[in-house]
Structure formats: C-alpha cells, structure tokens
Motif scaffolding. Structure first.
Motif, PDB file in Angstrom:
ATOM      1  N   ALA A 233      28.680  27.434  27.295  1.00 53.51           N
ATOM      2  CA  ALA A 233      28.937  26.195  28.174  1.00 53.51           C
ATOM      3  C   ALA A 233      30.078  25.408  27.850  1.00 53.51           C
ATOM      4  N   PRO A 234      31.299  26.168  28.011  1.00 51.55           N
ATOM      5  CA  PRO A 234      32.612  25.286  27.537  1.00 51.55           C
ATOM      6  C   PRO A 234      32.781  24.010  28.385  1.00 51.55           C
ATOM      7  N   GLY A 235      33.453  23.020  27.541  1.00 50.50           N
ATOM      8  CA  GLY A 235      33.593  21.938  28.192  1.00 50.50           C
ATOM      9  C   GLY A 235      32.326  20.890  28.385  1.00 50.50           C
ATOM     10  N   ARG A 236      31.175  21.129  28.024  1.00 55.28           N
ATOM     11  CA  ARG A 236      30.074  20.745  28.361  1.00 55.28           C
ATOM     12  C   ARG A 236      29.933  19.049  27.813  1.00 55.28           C
ATOM     13  N   ASN A 237      30.627  18.829  26.593  1.00 48.72           N
ATOM     14  CA  ASN A 237      30.733  17.628  25.947  1.00 48.72           C
ATOM     15  C   ASN A 237      31.964  16.921  25.851  1.00 48.72           C
ATOM     16  N   ALA A 238      32.941  17.377  26.662  1.00 51.24           N
ATOM     17  CA  ALA A 238      34.005  17.038  26.469  1.00 51.24           C
ATOM     18  C   ALA A 238      34.408  15.309  26.633  1.00 51.24           C
ATOM     19  N   GLN A 239      33.686  14.982  27.780  1.00 57.74           N
ATOM     20  CA  GLN A 239      33.880  13.569  28.038  1.00 57.74           C
ATOM     21  C   GLN A 239      33.225  12.654  26.986  1.00 57.74           C
ATOM     22  N   ALA A 240      32.073  12.980  26.702  1.00 53.87           N
ATOM     23  CA  ALA A 240      31.362  12.405  25.478  1.00 53.87           C
ATOM     24  C   ALA A 240      31.926  12.404  24.185  1.00 53.87           C
ATOM     25  N   THR A 241      32.594  13.571  23.664  1.00 48.67           N
ATOM     26  CA  THR A 241      33.400  13.567  22.368  1.00 48.67           C
ATOM     27  C   THR A 241      34.674  12.788  22.689  1.00 48.67           C
ATOM     28  N   ALA A 242      35.318  12.712  23.636  1.00 49.51           N
ATOM     29  CA  ALA A 242      36.353  11.907  23.898  1.00 49.51           C
ATOM     30  C   ALA A 242      36.279  10.513  24.019  1.00 49.51           C
ATOM     31  N   GLU A 243      35.383  10.041  24.467  1.00 46.96           N
ATOM     32  CA  GLU A 243      34.693   8.555  24.427  1.00 46.96           C
ATOM     33  C   GLU A 243      34.373   8.254  23.085  1.00 46.96           C
ATOM     34  N   HIS A 244      33.882   8.925  22.156  1.00 46.91           N
ATOM     35  CA  HIS A 244      33.367   8.764  20.803  1.00 46.91           C
ATOM     36  C   HIS A 244      34.528   8.666  19.984  1.00 46.91           C
ATOM     37  N   THR A 245      35.573   9.842  20.249  1.00 43.50           N
ATOM     38  CA  THR A 245      36.948   9.757  19.475  1.00 43.50           C
ATOM     39  C   THR A 245      37.654   8.349  19.554  1.00 43.50           C
ATOM     40  N   VAL A 246      37.686   7.819  20.988  1.00 43.14           N
ATOM     41  CA  VAL A 246      38.474   6.633  20.848  1.00 43.14           C
ATOM     42  C   VAL A 246      37.769   5.556  20.311  1.00 43.14           C
ATOM     43  N   GLY A 247      36.252   5.556  20.376  1.00 48.31           N
ATOM     44  CA  GLY A 247      35.457   4.442  19.588  1.00 48.31           C
ATOM     45  C   GLY A 247      35.722   4.701  18.257  1.00 48.31           C
ATOM     46  N   MET A 248      36.043   5.886  17.587  1.00 51.24           N
ATOM     47  CA  MET A 248      35.989   6.002  16.357  1.00 51.24           C
ATOM     48  C   MET A 248      37.356   5.434  16.093  1.00 51.24           C
ATOM     49  N   ILE A 249      38.606   5.558  16.446  1.00 48.00           N
ATOM     50  CA  ILE A 249      39.781   4.996  16.130  1.00 48.00           C
ATOM     51  C   ILE A 249      39.638   3.894  16.236  1.00 48.00           C
ATOM     52  N   LEU A 250      38.967   3.023  17.317  1.00 45.41           N
ATOM     53  CA  LEU A 250      39.056   1.466  17.115  1.00 45.41           C
ATOM     54  C   LEU A 250      38.111   0.894  16.272  1.00 45.41           C
ATOM     55  N   ALA A 251      37.043   1.595  15.716  1.00 48.84           N
ATOM     56  CA  ALA A 251      36.323   1.254  14.828  1.00 48.84           C
ATOM     57  C   ALA A 251      37.100   1.220  13.492  1.00 48.84           C
ATOM     58  N   ALA A 252      37.801   2.399  13.020  1.00 48.65           N
ATOM     59  CA  ALA A 252      38.767   2.456  12.089  1.00 48.65           C
ATOM     60  C   ALA A 252      39.740   1.396  11.772  1.00 48.65           C
ATOM     61  N   LEU A 253      40.481   1.082  13.069  1.00 42.82           N
ATOM     62  CA  LEU A 253      41.624   0.201  13.360  1.00 42.82           C
ATOM     63  C   LEU A 253      41.082  -1.362  12.917  1.00 42.82           C
ATOM     64  N   ARG A 254      40.100  -1.612  13.437  1.00 40.00           N
ATOM     65  CA  ARG A 254      39.435  -2.946  13.596  1.00 40.00           C
ATOM     66  C   ARG A 254      38.249  -3.056  12.521  1.00 40.00           C
TER      67      ARG A 254
END
Length: 342
Positions: A116-137
């Motif tokens: 099932a390629p791409g099944r979690n692409a949206q969720a992982t992308a959102e989580h990645t952005v959240g991790m970036i913000l969490a680390a920055l702030r």
C-alpha cells in the motif's frame, strides 16, 4: 464456489476495516476467516527470515489452511509458511513496503505480494512539520517544565530562542510521496525549501541541489529517503558538522539513515540547536540510550503515520488489489510481478 480469504488485522489496521474495504472492492463470494495480531501492543520483530512482523509462523500456517488470499499488515510471509499454504495466491500487505514478506520465496511459490504505497504520506508529512515546530520552539521541554511546577522565563533569552519557520531554509533529503507533501506544507508556512534526491526529475522541484550544498545552506534538515545500500548511514558526523550552527535535524523516515551518536555529540557540543526523531536504529529505544538523556531532542515512538485515515487507506489499497485479482485484472501495487504469473 466461494474464495477463502484470511484477514489478519491488528489493533491499527482493524479486521473490520479490511473486510469493509474488501466488500467495496468485489462482489465475489468470499469465505472470510479472521485472526487478530497483537501489534502495536506487542512490538513487531523478526520472524524467521523476515523483519518487522507480528504473529508466528505456526499461527499463520494454521490460519491459512485453504486460503487463496490473505490481507494483513504485519503477518509474516516466510518460506515455511509458503510451503505450508499451497493454495495461497495473493498476499496483501497494507504497508508502504512489503518488509514482512520473503519476496523471493513468494515468487517461487507463485504468490503475488501487494502492498500500500503512500498510505501514510499525509499523516507522516503532518507529523514531520509538527516535529520541526516542536524542536524549534522547545515545546516538549517547556511543557515538561510547567508540569513540574517550573516557569522558565529564561527560555525567552535571545541566545536560547530558535528561528521562525517562515524565512528559514529547510533541506529535504528525499522527495517522494512524503517529502513532496512536507515541502508543500512548509512553503505554505513561508519556508524556503531545497531538495536533495538523485532520483527525482529536476522539473518537479523548485530547487534541486547536491547533498553538500543542502547541508551547508539548511537551518533545518528533514530526512525522507528510503533505505538502500547507498543511503544507509548517509548522515554521519561529517555531514552534521557541515550544517550551520544551531541547525535542527529531523528524521521521520528510517533510523538507519542517521548516526544517532553523532547527533548526540553535536547536541552536547551546542553545534545543533535541536533534533526530532520518530524512528530509531533499534526499536523500542533501549534503556540507557543517549537519546533519552541528551538535551533538546524531541522523541515520538514511530507513530508519524498513525492516523485513522492511514488505517483506512491501507485497507482500501490492498483490498482494491484483491478485487483486481478476483476479477482477473492486473494488480496495481505488486511487489513481485513474476509471482503474479508463476
């Protein structure tokens, strides 16, 4: 005559999701048998010659008796299981890659393996952005201070604060389904995005650069590459040293892309401002790991892809290929095309 199907879900990709998706994908007469695997309450692991599997060979051998199709997320597909299931023709793995299947053995036994390629692409992308913000702030650290009863005004000191995402240069190593979504989200927040990916066409990326240039220019680096012989360990001490001072490093892809000891060294020395990881070289993280005591690290337990939509997408994609198989159509996401014709 009905077709026997084994549905081997777990506590994320539920049996009921797989069965409902199968009902939408085909009108064939099906004899459905169910078993439930213990993931994620029990971590996945190695089963015989395959990795990241849940359940046992004995459990699958018994459950696959007479089955032509199996839909699962974590069940192992090993040489022994294949030898014990001569009627099996299709094994659908509702993951982004069929890591829990012995593809060579499946091909020899005439079993097509879909995924099932791409099944979690949206969720992982959102989580990645959240991790970036969490680390920055410093969000996890300040939360922990407050719940411990400490109000840390010193986090407002100029030498302690991080940059805004808007106006920062973010380097993405890998530009597949997840990396491209992360890029779109970051641009929406005002970041400048540059990309290193030797497999992507230049006309699909605003700015495609070599790895050395990406590292030297990026205040934030996020990894999205697949693990291959070329990418394993691609970010080590030398690459981290090439980052600008106070950079942030994020990995929500695969633990083997990165030297985590080198990251801890760079955080201890102050060269890195922060880091955020959802994946690790050994999972669960061993007690005593430096990651658990190094400052300015945000950690989540390999759950970037965990969303209700991911589970539904996973079920839909493998059920759709089961429907194609049952109607004699070519499979859309077959990991071993020779297995479909053997």
């Amino acid at each position: 005559m009905s077709v026997r199907v084994l549905v081997a879900g777990d506590d994320f990709v539920l049996n009921r999701l797989l069965i409902a998706a199968l009902g939408r994908a085909t009108t064939a007469d099906l004899d459905i048998r169910e078993i439930s695997l213990p993931w994620p309450s029990v971590p996945f692991g190695r089963v015989a010659e395959v990795d990241e599997a849940s359940g046992t060979e004995e459990q699958l051998i018994e459950a696959l008796d007479g089955a032509e199709i199996c839909l699962t997320q974590m069940a192992p597909l090993t040489e022994r299981i294949l030898a014990s299931a001569p009627g099996l023709k299709l094994f659908g793995i509702s993951r982004g890659g069929p890591v829990n299947a012995n593809l060579e053995a499946a091909t020899r036994h005439g079993v097509a393996v879909t995924y099932a390629p791409g099944r979690n692409a949206q969720a992982t992308a959102e989580h990645t952005v959240g991790m970036i913000l969490a680390a920055l702030r410093r969000i996890p650290e300040t939360h922990a201070d407050l719940t411990a009863g400490t109000w840390r005004g010193d986090y407002y000191e100029y030498d302690r604060v991080g940059p805004e995402l808007a106006g920062s240069t973010v380097g993405l190593v890998g530009y597949g389904a997840i990396g491209s979504l992360v890029a779109r989200m970051l641009r929406g927040l005002g970041a400048e995005v540059i990309v290193h990916d030797p497999y992507v066409k230049p006309d699909l990326v605003e700015e495609l650069v070599g790895l050395d240039e990406l590292l030297s220019r990026s205040q934030i680096v996020s990894l999205h590459a697949r693990v291959t012989a070329e990418t394993a360990g691609m970010i080590g001490a030398a690459q981290i040293a090439a980052l600008p001072p106070d950079a942030v490093l994020v990995n929500c892809a695969r633990g083997s892309l990165l030297d985590y000891d080198a990251v801890c060294d760079a955080l201890d020395s102050g060269h890195l401002y922060g880091a955020a990881f959802d994946v690790f070289p050994s999972e669960p993280i061993p007690a005593g790991s430096r990651l658990l005591s190094t400052p300015h690290v945000v950690l989540t337990p390999h759950l970037a892809g965990a969303s209700k939509q991911t589970a539904a997408n996973a079920a839909r994609l493998v059920a759709a290929d089961a429907g194609r198989y049952l109607s004699g159509q070519p499979l859309l996401h077959c990991a071993n095309p020779r297995g479909a014709t053997a």
